[in-house]
Each structure stands twice: as structure tokens, then as C-alpha cells.
Design an enzyme around this catalytic site. Structure first.
Site, PDB file in Angstrom:
ATOM      1  CG  ASP A 122      17.245   8.941  -4.088  1.00  0.00           C
ATOM      2  OD1 ASP A 122      17.410  10.149  -3.810  1.00  0.00           O
ATOM      3  OD2 ASP A 122      16.161   8.367  -3.905  1.00  0.00           O
ATOM      4  CB  ILE A 156       8.198   0.944   7.912  1.00  0.00           C
ATOM      5  CG1 ILE A 156       8.278  -0.461   8.485  1.00  0.00           C
ATOM      6  CG2 ILE A 156       9.218   1.842   8.574  1.00  0.00           C
ATOM      7  CD1 ILE A 156       9.584  -1.147   8.107  1.00  0.00           C
ATOM      8  CB  VAL A 163       3.945   0.303   0.553  1.00  0.00           C
ATOM      9  CG1 VAL A 163       3.413   0.279   1.971  1.00  0.00           C
ATOM     10  CG2 VAL A 163       3.085   1.223  -0.287  1.00  0.00           C
TER      11      VAL A 163
END
Ligand code: ADP
Ligand code: MN
Length: 515
Positions: free
Chosen positions: A404, A258, A265
């Protein structure tokens, strides 16, 4: 052919948020802001809690060593897996042998040589997590023997009838044998010197040619392997982990990639059956593989070294363990969020640096990031209030700051916002926790103000609303200064009393971490 169908990662879509466009406006690696120090501090503070959570969340989906229960090509997949395991075992033995030789050669000598370049199992794909990784990178060729004595320019040595020319068959033959030592160590040359073997130039040249082409071939193979590690994070170790999950029936198939980011990953997979009754594997899963390349972590090293608390303790921490800790941290943070009812992926299992969670999306299509959807103004407003709520919950109930948070790490699914990517999340009392929160607030405010939500608080109001603090400064510089002063106060207190202050707790109730 890939037996478990790990589709070759297409050069998948946009990379992670901070790669394509850094939301913090500081596009360098330091945007991996919160560092090892957090992991460590979390880790330290949380050892007990981890145990508890682990108990509540054991690695139940134990890897079945028994029958392989899925996949049409059962035989090939298990054979391949066995072959890979054997190969790994073999490589490890080979490396152990190298290490023994290295030790023998080095002895007590101050100057040591290393066979690092000849190792088959490199630190990032080795499983012997107990070894400390040695950062030294010697390009020193251990097999480079002293230059064979050369025949002088004139082409002969000796006098009269004792003269020997460079063409002398015996001398030349011995020299050729000795020169074979210059071949790479995996090139078995035997003990030619011991048996006084004399190689003719012709034979030597043929051997040399072969040795060099072998060396090049293995270098090419190695390069390829390294490349794939960096590109897709599916180095042999990771593959094996994934195979095992499929073979254990926990995952049905891994369909494809994806997202490929710098640090992780993400793959999509269809869920299989759980080994235990009480646990249900979601029909679709996301597998986040934390990258096991060391380069990134060399850079992060400084975060530990600079933190007074970890100077001694973590200076030699094994990088592979650190990577696992990031994965572990994401798992624990997700679990906390889940418990607070915040929409986020549900953890399925953590195996080393591989985290399996529920997939946000449907039929292999991941939910779009907030930055990629166009919402009606009504939905936009709804999303804003939902996020405000989630940020408060995260802070108060989970004792976390996302660190984040931006439209890149929020997915729009089922008519609501889902939070993802929390491996870097920290507790508010982290030395930079409040700064991270302020940064999160800036992103959120900006996104919604630009998106036309007139009710959206500005970043300072949002910060106060989330933290319960009452910082009155009316401009960013002063506000930031006050935040840093608070953080410093807390750090000083920690240094002096080994305990966190409860200044960040709005209602004055004792923070959870003070227990
Ligand atoms: P990073 O940004 O550190 O690479 P993320 O956790 O943000 O890692 O994941 C990268 C991307 O993968 C996300 O932007 C999202 O598109 C996708 N993704 C991650 N987790 C999930 C999930 N559980 N469900 C669906 N998509 C996901
Ligand atoms: Mn992300």
C-alpha cells in the site's frame, strides 16, 4: 467528562489515502487488497517466528491491576473503569441467560429462533474471544406470541345467557395479561398467566405505553453506541483497553484523534513510564485502533474462502481474532522494518486490536504525508533515492512488499521519509505479492516523475531494481503478464510440493521462509 481525556474525535482531517483518492484507481473495498489470505498465510508460515518475536517482544507493559498511578482524577477514572467492568460482567451474564433460554426454546427443533437482537454484549465488543461468531442475523422476534384469539367481528361469542362480549372483564383481563408477552424480553412481565392475572384495559394500556417507550429508548441508546463504534472505534472494550494503559502509567494522556479511516482510528498520546526498566516508552505515541465493526470483515470473508489453503481451517474463524491478526501483523512487520533500520514507527505495545507505537511528528502535530508537503527539488531527489533504498531493503532484508505504498503512507519528518501503515504488507511469495510490488512501483514512479525527479526509474525498471528479477517486457501489459506467470508458477509449486520456489530470490540465496 472523559477521565483519561480521550478527546472526542473531531471529524478529523482527510481520511486514509484510499478513501479520499484511491492511488490504485479502483475505488472500491477490494482495495483492501491483500486480504485475509495474506494474514492467514503469514500467520501459518510464521507461527514459529511469531513465537520467537514474541519472546523478544513480550507484552511487557503488563496492565497493572494494583494502584493507579496517573491522572489527577485517579478516583473517578478507576471508579468508572470498575463500573464499566462490572457492567460488562453483568451484560455478559444477562446474555448467558438469554442463550440458555434460547437453547431451551429451540431444543432439537430444526427451525430455531434467536435472541440476538436483545443481547447486550455484541460480538464486536465482547471479550469472550473463544466464541465463534454466528453470522446469522435473524430479525425474528422470539417474543412474538401467537396472536391472541380474537373476538369475532360481531363482538360476542356464545349464545343465550352464555354469551360473552369483547368487553367481558375476565376474558379481556386474561387476554391483556397474555399480550404482555409481546413486550421486549428485558421488560419483566412476570408470570401473569400462571397466576391468572387479569389486567384491566387501562392498566394494560399504561404498561404497553411504558414498554414501548422503554424499547425505543434502549434502541436509541444502542444505536448511539453502535454509531460511536463505527465513528471512533472507541467502543467500551477499546475504551477499557485505553483506560488500562493510562492507568498502568504506560501512557500519560491520550490527547486526541489524528486520523479516522475506514479500518482504523489513530490517536495521539503522551508516553508515560514503562513497567520494566529495559523498555523506554517514547515521549509521544500514536495509538492505532483497528476497527472492530464486523461489516468490513464480512466482505473480506471471501478472501479466505477462495483460498484453497484455508478453506476448511478458517471458514469459522472468529472475526475478532482476525482483526487482532491485522494489528499483530502490523506489529511484526514494523518490527522487521525496525530491525533493518528502515525509518518507521517503533512498536511500543500491542493489546488485542490496539497497537501503540512511537509518534512520527512533534508536539501533537503528526508529520505530513509526502503528498501534503512541498519539497525542494533537492529534497525531492533525496526522498526518491531514500525510498528506492527502503523498497530494496524491505524486499531483501525484511522479505516484505509494502502493498500500500504511496505518497499517502509516507511521512516526511526530520528531513527524511518514514514508512507507515504496514498491516497489509506481505511476503514477495504471496500469491499476489509481485503484483502488489508492481503497483507500489507504479505509485512511487509516478509520484516522483510528476514531482520532477528526472532520475526516477519508470515502474518496470523500479520493479526489477527492487526485486532483482529481470523481466524484460517493455510494455505494461506484457510485464504484468510475466509477473502473473511467475506468481502462478510459484503457486503451482506450492500446491505440488508444499514449498515456495526460490524464483523471487535474485542472488539465488535460499529464501528465509524456506527453512
Ligand atoms: P490507515 O491508512 O489504514 O487508516 P495509517 O496507519 O495509514 O492507517 O494511519 C492513518 C494516519 O494516521 C496516517 O496517514 C498518519 O497521518 C497518521 N499516523 C499513523 N501512524 C502514525 C504515527 N506513528 N505517527 C504519526 N502519525 C501517524
Ligand atoms: Mn494509511
Amino acid at each position: 467528562m472523559d477521565p483519561v481525556g480521550i478527546a472526542a474525535a473531531p471529524d478529523a482531517g482527510p481520511g486514509p489515502a484510499w478513501q479520499s483518492k484511491c492511488p490504485w484507481g479502483a475505488p472500491n473495498t477490494t482495495s483492501i487488497s491483500c486480504s485475509l489470505a495474506d494474514v492467514m498465510s503469514e500467520q501459518l508460515a510464521k507461527e514459529l517466528q511469531l513465537e520467537e518475536e514474541n519472546a523478544a517482544f513480550p507484552e511487557v507493559v503488563a496492565v497493572a491491576e494494583g494502584p493507579f498511578i496517573t491522572g489527577e482524577n485517579i478516583d473517578t477514572s478507576s471508579d468508572l473503569m470498575l463500573a464499566q467492568m462490572l457492567q460488562m460482567e453483568f451484560d455478559r451474564e444477562y446474555d448467558a441467560q438469554l442463550r440458555r433460554e434460547e437453547k431451551k426454546i429451540n431444543g432439537d427443533s430444526k427451525v430455531s429462533i434467536s435472541f440476538e437482537n436483545y443481547r447486550k454484549v455484541h460480538p464486536y465488543d465482547s471479550d469472550s474471544s473463544e466464541d465463534e461468531v454466528d453470522w446469522q442475523d435473524t430479525r425474528h422476534d422470539p417474543y412474538r406470541a401467537d396472536k391472541p384469539t380474537t373476538t369475532p367481528r360481531k363482538g360476542f361469542i356464545g349464545k343465550g345467557k352464555d354469551i360473552t362480549t369483547k368487553h367481558d372483564e375476565v376474558v379481556c383481563g386474561r387476554k391483556n395479561t397474555a399480550r404482555m408477552e409481546n413486550f421486549a424480553p428485558e421488560f419483566q412481565v412476570g408470570d401473569g398467566i400462571g397466576m391468572d392475572l387479569k389486567l384491566s384495559n387501562q392498566v394494560f394500556n399504561a404498561l404497553k405505553q411504558h414498554a414501548y417507550s422503554e424499547e425505543r429508548r434502549s434502541a436509541r441508546l444502542h444505536e448511539k453506541k453502535e454509531h460511536s463504534t463505527a465513528e471512533k472505534a472507541v467502543d467500551p472494550k477499546t475504551r477499557l483497553l485505553l483506560y488500562k494503559m493510562v492507568n498502568a502509567g504506560m501512557l500519560e494522556t491520550i490527547t486526541g484523534c489524528i486520523s479516522t479511516g475506514k479500518e482504523s482510528v489513530v490517536f495521539h498520546a503522551y508516553g508515560g513510564k514503562s513497567a520494566t526498566e529495559d523498555k523506554v516508552i517514547p515521549p509521544e505515541c500514536a495509538i492505532k485502533v483497528f476497527k472492530t465493526t464486523l461489516n468490513e470483515f464480512k466482505n473480506r470473508d471471501k478472501y479466505i474462502k477462495d483460498d484453497y489453503r484455508f478453506k476448511d481451517r478458517f471458514s469459522k474463524l472468529n472475526p475478532r481474532k482476525i482483526i487482532r491478526m491485522w494489528a499483530e501483523k502490523e506489529m511484526h512487520n514494523l518490527t522487521r522494518m525496525q530491525n533493518a533500520g528502515i525509518p518507521c514507527p517503533q512498536v511500543v505495545i500491542l493489546k488485542k486490536h490496539v497497537l501503540v507505537m512511537s509518534f512520527i511528528g512533534q508536539d501533537q502535530v503528526p508529520a505530513p504525508k509526502l503528498k501534503d508537503v512541498t519539497l525542494s527539488s533537492e529534497d525531492m531527489k533525496k526522498a526518491y533515492y531514500q525510498i528506492l533504498n527502503m523498497m530494496q531493503q524491505l524486499y531483501k532484508e525484511c522479505n516484505l512488499v509494502h502493498a500500500d505504498l504511496s505518497e499517502y503512507n509516507m511521512l516526511w519528518h526530520d528531513g527524511k521519509v518514514w514508512l507507515i501503515d504496514v498491516s497489509q504488507s506481505v511476503e514477495p511469495t504471496h500469491p499476489h505479492g509481485l503484483e502488489f510490488l508492481f503497483r507500489d512501483c507504479k505509485n512511487v514512479s509516478q509520484f516522483f516523475q510528476k514531482g520532477g525527479v528526472s532520475e526516477a526509474l519508470n515502474e518496470r525498471e523500479l520493479f526489477n531494481a527492487v526485486s532483482g528479477l529481470n523481466i524484460t517486457a517493455d510494455n505494461e501489459v506484457d510485464f504484468q503478464a510475466e509477473i502473473e506467470a511467475l506468481e502462478k508458477m510459484n503457486e503451482d509449486h506450492v500446491q505440488n510440493h508444499g514449498k515456495k520456489l526460490s524464483v523471487f530470490s535474485s542472488e539465488g540465496d535460499p529464501p528465509i521462509y524456506d527453512e
